[in-house]
Design an enzyme around this catalytic site. Sequence first.
Site, short mmCIF file in Angstrom:
data_model
loop_
_atom_site.label_atom_id
_atom_site.label_comp_id
_atom_site.label_asym_id
_atom_site.label_seq_id
_atom_site.Cartn_x
_atom_site.Cartn_y
_atom_site.Cartn_z
N HIS A 1 8.31 -24.58 5.08
CA HIS A 1 8.78 -23.76 4.10
C HIS A 1 7.53 -23.14 3.19
O HIS A 1 7.10 -23.61 2.29
CB HIS A 1 9.60 -24.57 3.08
CG HIS A 1 10.88 -25.32 3.75
ND1 HIS A 1 10.55 -26.25 4.39
CD2 HIS A 1 12.15 -24.83 3.47
CE1 HIS A 1 11.85 -26.70 4.79
NE2 HIS A 1 12.65 -25.89 4.45
N PRO B 1 16.03 -34.48 -0.73
CA PRO B 1 17.27 -34.25 -1.02
C PRO B 1 17.31 -33.59 -2.65
O PRO B 1 16.72 -34.17 -3.47
CB PRO B 1 17.93 -35.87 -1.18
CG PRO B 1 16.83 -36.40 -0.27
CD PRO B 1 15.55 -35.78 -0.59
N GLY C 1 17.90 -25.02 -6.25
CA GLY C 1 18.60 -26.00 -5.53
C GLY C 1 18.83 -27.14 -6.57
O GLY C 1 19.79 -27.97 -6.63
N HIS D 1 12.03 -18.50 2.99
CA HIS D 1 12.14 -19.66 2.59
C HIS D 1 11.97 -20.87 3.13
O HIS D 1 10.94 -21.71 3.00
CB HIS D 1 13.70 -19.81 2.10
CG HIS D 1 14.25 -21.45 1.91
ND1 HIS D 1 13.97 -22.27 0.98
CD2 HIS D 1 14.72 -22.27 3.19
CE1 HIS D 1 14.20 -23.49 1.10
NE2 HIS D 1 14.80 -23.45 2.26
N GLU E 1 26.87 -42.20 -12.58
CA GLU E 1 26.35 -43.50 -11.76
C GLU E 1 25.14 -42.89 -10.85
O GLU E 1 24.14 -43.43 -10.62
CB GLU E 1 27.17 -43.57 -10.73
CG GLU E 1 28.56 -44.45 -11.42
CD GLU E 1 29.62 -43.62 -12.10
OE1 GLU E 1 29.63 -42.31 -12.02
OE2 GLU E 1 30.38 -43.98 -12.59
N HIS F 1 33.83 -56.06 -9.64
CA HIS F 1 34.74 -55.48 -9.07
C HIS F 1 34.72 -55.21 -7.69
O HIS F 1 35.28 -53.94 -7.13
CB HIS F 1 35.55 -54.40 -9.91
CG HIS F 1 35.65 -54.74 -11.47
ND1 HIS F 1 34.60 -54.94 -12.25
CD2 HIS F 1 36.64 -54.88 -12.15
CE1 HIS F 1 35.00 -55.51 -13.48
NE2 HIS F 1 36.47 -55.08 -13.45
N ASP G 1 43.98 -52.11 -11.57
CA ASP G 1 43.44 -50.66 -11.44
C ASP G 1 43.82 -50.00 -10.12
O ASP G 1 43.29 -48.60 -10.12
CB ASP G 1 41.95 -50.60 -11.78
CG ASP G 1 41.67 -50.66 -13.12
OD1 ASP G 1 42.60 -50.10 -13.88
OD2 ASP G 1 40.35 -50.98 -13.65
N HIS H 1 40.22 -48.00 -7.35
CA HIS H 1 39.00 -48.53 -7.86
C HIS H 1 38.66 -49.84 -6.80
O HIS H 1 37.75 -50.59 -7.02
CB HIS H 1 39.40 -49.23 -9.14
CG HIS H 1 39.08 -48.24 -10.10
ND1 HIS H 1 39.91 -47.05 -10.08
CD2 HIS H 1 38.69 -48.23 -11.47
CE1 HIS H 1 39.67 -46.31 -11.12
NE2 HIS H 1 38.82 -47.19 -12.13
C1 LIG Z 1 21.00 -32.22 -1.28
C2 LIG Z 1 20.29 -31.34 -0.55
N1 LIG Z 1 21.09 -30.35 -0.15
C3 LIG Z 1 20.72 -29.50 0.93
C4 LIG Z 1 19.57 -29.34 1.14
C5 LIG Z 1 18.89 -28.22 2.09
N2 LIG Z 1 18.12 -27.43 1.31
C6 LIG Z 1 16.78 -27.20 1.27
S1 LIG Z 1 16.11 -26.12 0.27
C7 LIG Z 1 17.58 -25.69 -0.21
C8 LIG Z 1 17.76 -24.32 -1.19
C9 LIG Z 1 16.69 -23.52 -1.27
O1 LIG Z 1 16.82 -22.80 -2.27
P1 LIG Z 1 16.14 -23.04 -3.64
O2 LIG Z 1 16.15 -24.47 -3.88
O3 LIG Z 1 16.10 -22.09 -4.57
O4 LIG Z 1 14.50 -23.09 -3.06
P2 LIG Z 1 13.77 -21.91 -2.43
O5 LIG Z 1 14.36 -21.16 -1.45
O6 LIG Z 1 13.30 -21.05 -3.90
O7 LIG Z 1 12.29 -22.40 -1.98
C10 LIG Z 1 18.53 -26.36 0.52
C11 LIG Z 1 20.08 -25.88 0.42
C12 LIG Z 1 18.54 -30.26 0.60
N3 LIG Z 1 17.20 -30.35 0.83
N4 LIG Z 1 18.89 -31.19 -0.09
#
Ligand SMILES: Cc1ncc(C[n+]2csc(CCOP(=O)(O)OP(=O)(O)O)c2C)c(N)n1
Length: 650
Positions: free
Chosen positions: A20, A110, A148, A251, A400, A450, A458, A462
């Site tokens: 990237h 993530p 993101g 990207h 959570e 639980h 519940d 649950h």
């Molecule tokens: C939880 C999660 N979902 C999906 C992705 C896959 N993913 C990587 S970057 C991205 C989005 C890119 O947009 P942005 O956050 O604006 O980054 P930019 O393009 O500006 O580098 C996604 C959906 C991930 N890494 N983590």
Amino acid sequence: MANAIRALAMDAVEQAKSGHPGMPMGMADVATVLFTQFLRFDPRAPDWPDRDRFVLSAGHGSMLLYALLYLTGYADMTLDELKRFRQLGSRTAGHPERGHASGIETTTGPLGQGIGNSVGMALTERMLAAEFGDDIVDHHTYVLASDGDLMEGVSHEASSLAGHLGLNKLIVLYDDNSISIDGPTELSFSDDPLLRFRGYGWAAERIDGHDHAAITDAIRRAQKSDRPSLIACRTTIAFGAPTKAGTAAAHGSPLGAAEITGARERLGWSEPPFVIPEDIRAEWREAGARGEALRRAWETRLRSLSTGRRDEFLRRQRKELPPDLDQAIAKICDDFRQANAKIATRQASGTVLDTLTRVVPELVGGSADLTPSNNTKAKEQKDVRRGDYSGRYIRYGVREHGMAAAMNGIAVHGGLIPYGGTFLTFSDYARPSIRLAAFMGVGVVYVMTHDSIGLGEDGPTHQPVEHLAALRAMPGLYVYRPADPVETAECWALALHRRDAPSLLALTRQSLPLLRHEAGSDNRSARGAYVLAEAEGERQVTLLATGSEVSLAMTARDALARDGIRAAVVSMPCWELFEKTPKEYQDSVLGSAPRVGVEAAVRFGWDRWLGPRGAFIGMAGFGASAPGEALFPHFGITPEKVAEAARSLL
Ligand SMILES: Cc1ncc(C[n+]2csc(CCOP(=O)(O)OP(=O)(O)O)c2C)c(N)n1
């Protein structure tokens, strides 16, 4: 200096044929200002406890971090590592992985998790400062986050908590580039993040993320703020690329030779791939050397602490537990036996914590708004509050996921050991962060109560049924399901001793009889499974059970004995530990007689213990809303059914 980052990002992604480049090129100016003027770090002492923390929440922009680590002089981040970006065995993994190289504070990728971690780090900083003084603990937590990160729910939970707690040394630099993978963010994102974060109690402003003076001023303002800060940095993704800048095409793919040539021209960068001109490298190294004097001054301040305080601070940094922990656990087990305690394992856990929190001062508890249900708050624990961080109990609210992400941040920061509670069924809401705890190998403890249909009224929303199986499927996570108060104390001891992996305690709501009457301090749970009651004579059948179903198996054993059938009962509080024991031990515990597994959960995973002739008594679907005592017979999880299954195998 910023162009050095851009060039390295383009070159490494091009060489790897994947990665990237866009984000590192877009945020290069912000990162340069941060690392050259503000961030307090020392590449020669990467683990200096009072360093500022830098979290690359947008982990896909990993080359930004790797370039910074290389340029500022971290010894293990060599040019060769940059050339091996994303290759097997390199330090430069696709997304930053904690432990692969110094300077990587936490594993990210993530989206949203890094922001969640940073809240735990910033909170830990305040809590340790309240304990050891601002002379010893006084640092900032800086985060680089993307669109993101801000879209993901976990960041909302964590940011809301940070605002509530007034974590003013947390500064998020938001890459406000209006581009994500699908294209312009306007396809799916109409929030006003500034308004939203102000609503959380943050300071928020927008700046031009390519204007160094504006970046400097904004960080200065943020440092003076009485609340956490979001600085939205308007940037152009892949800044400098002639046709791909400002587009989603930049990207997550290599730019290609022609685009890179064009970018080099536009940026005025004439060096061949991976070459940094000497004067620019020298300036970067100088930026990396800034922190040494600060670190030495800190070491002097640490030396001026009293021996007791200093030893305590350093003991925690080494992740060494206090020496009297095991003795305390043995005493708790004795007390349970003396009292013949017939209590729920969640209650036993609460009693254990009353002692542990006194013996292990670095233990910091919390719950996602289920404190009275999870029994997570020890008698002497005080709440952590905005402005008074001297307490050891965190009110995470109904968050959570945010809780689990923040606990990872607390754990990787160092100095505190986090535990936190919710209902076992809501482990699903925390799972992405639990996975990262397992992946990073950090010793977070989850108190999940639980733990079955035994919770009763519940109802099935649950009542966990597939959760134990799902959690046991996760590599690196230790899942404990203790059968009585003594096992509960033993499992707590094991969880605390394991500083390199997370542990999850699955605890009952309902009371259970005491099963472990024998005296002595042998932690039998440490073997993961053990023979609780041997058959009178040669075994005809072995009953394997966990948690609340162990007592049920014991009743079945008595019933079978009345019919002259010789059954043994094996308690299996932790499969992961049992798997690590020698095969001879496993064989001796499991025996060669037919086996019946008993657990008020799905069968998934059990067959490995049951063998080809085994039977299983448990759940085949979701539970129901009724008192727990009614549900066990309704779903056929009774001593009679266990005995019946045993007889059918003979
Ligand atoms: C939880 C999660 N979902 C999906 C992705 C896959 N993913 C990587 S970057 C991205 C989005 C890119 O947009 P942005 O956050 O604006 O980054 P930019 O393009 O500006 O580098 C996604 C959906 C991930 N890494 N983590």
